[in-house]
Design a protein around this motif. Structure first.
Motif, mmCIF file in Angstrom:
data_model
loop_
_atom_site.group_PDB
_atom_site.id
_atom_site.type_symbol
_atom_site.label_atom_id
_atom_site.label_comp_id
_atom_site.label_asym_id
_atom_site.label_seq_id
_atom_site.Cartn_x
_atom_site.Cartn_y
_atom_site.Cartn_z
ATOM 1 N N GLY A 7 39.265 33.949 35.473
ATOM 2 C CA GLY A 7 38.920 34.650 34.238
ATOM 3 C C GLY A 7 40.058 35.020 33.319
ATOM 4 N N ASN A 8 41.291 34.623 33.640
ATOM 5 C CA ASN A 8 42.393 35.010 32.769
ATOM 6 C C ASN A 8 43.363 33.849 32.657
ATOM 7 O OD1 ASN A 8 44.016 36.751 31.209
ATOM 8 N ND2 ASN A 8 45.264 37.270 32.981
ATOM 9 N N PHE A 9 42.989 32.811 31.905
ATOM 10 C CA PHE A 9 43.828 31.617 31.815
ATOM 11 C C PHE A 9 45.184 31.968 31.209
ATOM 12 C CE2 PHE A 9 45.761 27.938 30.029
ATOM 13 C CZ PHE A 9 45.438 26.909 30.888
ATOM 14 N N LEU A 10 46.247 31.604 31.896
ATOM 15 C CA LEU A 10 47.595 31.760 31.345
ATOM 16 C C LEU A 10 48.364 30.476 31.606
ATOM 17 C CD1 LEU A 10 48.753 35.326 32.557
ATOM 18 C CD2 LEU A 10 47.914 34.704 30.291
ATOM 19 N N THR A 11 49.229 30.102 30.646
ATOM 20 C CA THR A 11 50.103 28.951 30.884
ATOM 21 C C THR A 11 51.197 29.374 31.861
ATOM 22 O OG1 THR A 11 51.627 29.550 29.124
ATOM 23 C CG2 THR A 11 49.746 28.139 28.501
ATOM 24 N N GLY A 12 51.909 28.381 32.378
ATOM 25 C CA GLY A 12 53.026 28.691 33.277
ATOM 26 C C GLY A 12 54.042 29.600 32.594
ATOM 27 N N ASP A 13 54.368 29.279 31.335
ATOM 28 C CA ASP A 13 55.338 30.109 30.594
ATOM 29 C C ASP A 13 54.832 31.543 30.457
ATOM 30 O OD1 ASP A 13 57.161 28.130 30.225
ATOM 31 O OD2 ASP A 13 56.608 27.692 28.141
ATOM 32 N N GLN A 14 53.539 31.676 30.173
ATOM 33 C CA GLN A 14 52.977 33.031 30.007
ATOM 34 C C GLN A 14 53.011 33.811 31.321
ATOM 35 O OE1 GLN A 14 49.201 31.750 28.358
ATOM 36 N NE2 GLN A 14 49.738 32.506 26.319
ATOM 37 N N ILE A 15 52.746 33.125 32.433
ATOM 38 C CA ILE A 15 52.791 33.822 33.732
ATOM 39 C C ILE A 15 54.208 34.325 33.989
ATOM 40 C CG2 ILE A 15 52.507 33.575 36.243
ATOM 41 C CD1 ILE A 15 50.427 31.322 35.571
ATOM 42 N N ARG A 16 55.199 33.452 33.734
ATOM 43 C CA ARG A 16 56.598 33.847 33.970
ATOM 44 C C ARG A 16 56.957 35.072 33.121
ATOM 45 N NH1 ARG A 16 58.731 29.728 31.934
ATOM 46 N NH2 ARG A 16 58.794 28.273 33.675
ATOM 47 N N GLN A 17 56.598 35.002 31.835
ATOM 48 C CA GLN A 17 56.927 36.121 30.928
ATOM 49 C C GLN A 17 56.194 37.394 31.335
ATOM 50 O OE1 GLN A 17 59.365 36.224 28.933
ATOM 51 N NE2 GLN A 17 59.785 34.048 29.221
ATOM 52 N N THR A 18 54.933 37.233 31.725
ATOM 53 C CA THR A 18 54.127 38.404 32.116
ATOM 54 C C THR A 18 54.749 39.106 33.315
ATOM 55 O OG1 THR A 18 52.134 37.339 31.292
ATOM 56 C CG2 THR A 18 51.799 39.120 32.871
ATOM 57 N N PHE A 19 55.165 38.328 34.303
ATOM 58 C CA PHE A 19 55.770 38.896 35.511
ATOM 59 C C PHE A 19 57.059 39.643 35.159
ATOM 60 C CE2 PHE A 19 58.431 39.071 39.219
ATOM 61 C CZ PHE A 19 57.576 39.191 40.297
ATOM 62 N N LEU A 20 57.947 38.968 34.425
ATOM 63 C CA LEU A 20 59.262 39.569 34.136
ATOM 64 C C LEU A 20 59.112 40.813 33.255
ATOM 65 C CD1 LEU A 20 61.235 36.228 33.540
ATOM 66 C CD2 LEU A 20 61.365 37.694 35.565
ATOM 67 N N SER A 21 58.204 40.744 32.277
ATOM 68 C CA SER A 21 58.004 41.903 31.384
ATOM 69 C C SER A 21 57.409 43.076 32.152
ATOM 70 C CB SER A 21 57.047 41.551 30.233
ATOM 71 O OG SER A 21 57.555 40.478 29.523
ATOM 72 N N PHE A 22 56.477 42.781 33.076
ATOM 73 C CA PHE A 22 55.860 43.844 33.870
ATOM 74 C C PHE A 22 56.948 44.626 34.615
ATOM 75 C CE2 PHE A 22 54.141 45.372 37.926
ATOM 76 C CZ PHE A 22 53.038 46.104 37.516
ATOM 77 N N TYR A 23 57.859 43.896 35.252
ATOM 78 C CA TYR A 23 58.884 44.605 36.036
ATOM 79 C C TYR A 23 59.973 45.210 35.144
ATOM 80 C CZ TYR A 23 56.544 43.709 40.342
ATOM 81 O OH TYR A 23 55.601 43.730 41.343
ATOM 82 N N GLU A 94 59.492 27.443 41.291
ATOM 83 C CA GLU A 94 60.062 28.671 40.725
ATOM 84 C C GLU A 94 59.479 29.865 41.450
ATOM 85 O OE1 GLU A 94 60.589 29.482 36.346
ATOM 86 O OE2 GLU A 94 59.851 27.427 36.250
ATOM 87 N N MET A 95 60.379 30.752 41.841
ATOM 88 C CA MET A 95 59.979 31.954 42.568
ATOM 89 C C MET A 95 60.200 33.155 41.662
ATOM 90 S SD MET A 95 58.935 32.685 45.601
ATOM 91 C CE MET A 95 59.548 32.032 47.133
ATOM 92 N N LEU A 96 59.097 33.817 41.308
ATOM 93 C CA LEU A 96 59.212 35.054 40.531
ATOM 94 C C LEU A 96 59.483 36.187 41.519
ATOM 95 C CD1 LEU A 96 56.068 34.370 38.347
ATOM 96 C CD2 LEU A 96 58.444 34.175 37.596
ATOM 97 N N GLY A 97 60.429 37.066 41.187
ATOM 98 C CA GLY A 97 60.766 38.108 42.164
ATOM 99 C C GLY A 97 61.089 39.444 41.532
ATOM 100 N N ASN A 98 60.776 40.519 42.271
ATOM 101 C CA ASN A 98 61.275 41.856 41.935
ATOM 102 C C ASN A 98 62.056 42.366 43.141
ATOM 103 O OD1 ASN A 98 58.280 41.949 42.732
ATOM 104 N ND2 ASN A 98 58.888 44.060 43.178
ATOM 105 N N LEU A 232 55.344 30.660 41.252
ATOM 106 C CA LEU A 232 54.830 30.434 39.887
ATOM 107 C C LEU A 232 53.779 29.327 39.866
ATOM 108 C CD1 LEU A 232 54.964 30.893 36.789
ATOM 109 C CD2 LEU A 232 56.835 29.232 36.729
ATOM 110 N N GLU A 233 54.042 28.245 40.583
ATOM 111 C CA GLU A 233 53.109 27.107 40.560
ATOM 112 C C GLU A 233 51.778 27.492 41.204
ATOM 113 O OE1 GLU A 233 56.204 27.071 41.669
ATOM 114 O OE2 GLU A 233 57.280 25.745 40.297
ATOM 115 N N ARG A 234 51.837 28.332 42.233
ATOM 116 C CA ARG A 234 50.598 28.761 42.907
ATOM 117 C C ARG A 234 49.776 29.661 41.995
ATOM 118 N NH1 ARG A 234 51.959 29.505 49.303
ATOM 119 N NH2 ARG A 234 52.931 27.469 49.523
ATOM 120 N N MET A 235 50.473 30.592 41.304
ATOM 121 C CA MET A 235 49.730 31.467 40.393
ATOM 122 C C MET A 235 49.129 30.640 39.257
ATOM 123 S SD MET A 235 48.444 34.294 39.781
ATOM 124 C CE MET A 235 49.100 35.232 41.154
ATOM 125 N N ALA A 236 49.861 29.616 38.805
ATOM 126 C CA ALA A 236 49.322 28.755 37.745
ATOM 127 C C ALA A 236 48.068 28.031 38.248
ATOM 128 C CB ALA A 236 50.388 27.763 37.288
#
Ligand code: GLY
Length: 308
Positions: A7-23, A94-98, A232-236
């Motif tokens: 229910g929340n389509f995001l591109t790979g770039d958007q997922i990356r930005q969303t993760f980094l901005s959230f943290y 790509e591994m998104l991390g906090n 990142l690829e899995r979330m995409a």
């Protein structure tokens, strides 16, 4: 595999930005990806987001910040035989991390991972299952009492699944993982997270608190740290409703380019041909990033991986 109604389509770039901005909004410093060629001499390539922070976890280097967030390019060759044959194995990813360097620990890491997954990325709560290390009652209680996850959806797992280390020696610790359920209609009883036709693990929260020596002895680190990895690829795959990582916008353009050259459309290809296209998609990414980080094909070490 059924298309997930995430229910929340995001591109790979958007997922990356969303993760980094959230943290970033949670006071983490956004740092660049380290090179695929690591400073760490115990590994040939950067295999995880934590590698550039290993000296900090070990107390060998002082952290300049208490909290960091990155999107780290990684290469792992241990799954190379599965590349293209399963929905989710890669050499390059790509591994998104906090990361917390002796600052926050389990409570915050779990709460923020859940907030990001359910409120920001909007994954349906009923499709999420979590795992904890078999003896980690503290993490279990946080999931159950603070977050409100049903006990059927909190699984205790052993060392192979829920104790993370970047290698045989070095910083390590129990971990807690979040899985997405592609088939919730199969019910809540005896959930088996090893069933990868049903579940995909997308977020690993490592409670980095020990150093393991060559004899296997665990010594507590000076600090209790957090090291996480969201694929990142899995979330995409989840958010784009694709049957595998390769058909996401992170990899599929390479497959389309290859099918233009070969003249065989991916959709018309046999399963074996599709596997070949997926291998091309994976390996083109890996080799491009290796070359960009200065690796030259040769018959030795990293060069062998690049050329082979
Ligand atoms: N360092 C956590 C992970 O790679 O899953």
């Amino acid at each position: 595999m059924a298309t997930p109604p995430s229910g929340n389509f995001l591109t790979g770039d958007q997922i990356r930005q969303t993760f980094l901005s959230f943290y970033e909004a949670k006071a983490h410093k956004r740092l660049p990806s380290a090179s695929l060629v690591p400073e760490d001499t115990t590994v040939l390539l950067t295999i995880a987001g934590m590698l550039q922070f290993k000296p900090i976890f070990l107390g060998q280097r002082k952290a300049e910040v208490d909290r960091a967030t990155t999107s780290q390019k990684c290469i792992r060759t241990n799954d190379i035989e599965n590349v293209g044959r399963t929905a989710r194995h890669h050499t390059f990813f790509e591994m998104l991390g906090n990361f917390s360097f002796g600052d926050y620990f389990k409570k915050e890491a779990i709460a923020w991972a859940w907030e990001l997954s359910t409120q920001v990325l909007k994954l349906p709560v009923e499709r999420l299952v979590v795992s904890v290390f078999e003896t980690d009652d503290e993490a279990y209680d946080i999931w159950k009492n603070d977050i409100g996850v049903r006990e059927t959806h909190i699984r205790r797992m052993g060392e192979a699944d829920n104790f993370w280390a970047s290698g045989p020696t070095g910083p390590c610790g129990p971990c807690s993982e979040i899985y997405y359920d592609f088939h919730p209609e199969r019910g809540d009883q005896d959930i088996d997270l090893e069933d990868d036709s049903r579940f995909i693990e997308f977020y690993n929260l490592v409670f980095m608190q020990y150093n393991r020596d060559a004899e296997g002895k665990l010594t507590p680190l000076a600090n209790q740290n957090i090291d996480t990895g969201m694929g990142l690829e899995r979330m995409a795959q989840i958010l784009q409703g694709k049957p595998n990582n390769y058909e996401t916008d992170l990899i599929f353009p390479i497959i389309e380019a290859a099918s233009k050259i070969s003249g065989l459309h991916y959709e018309q290809a046999s399963e074996a041909q599709k596997t070949s296209y997926k291998v091309i998609g994976d390996h083109v990414r890996a080799v491009s990033h290796l070359i960009a980080d200065g690796v030259v094909a040769s018959n030795l070490g990293r060069g062998y991986i690049c050329g082979g």
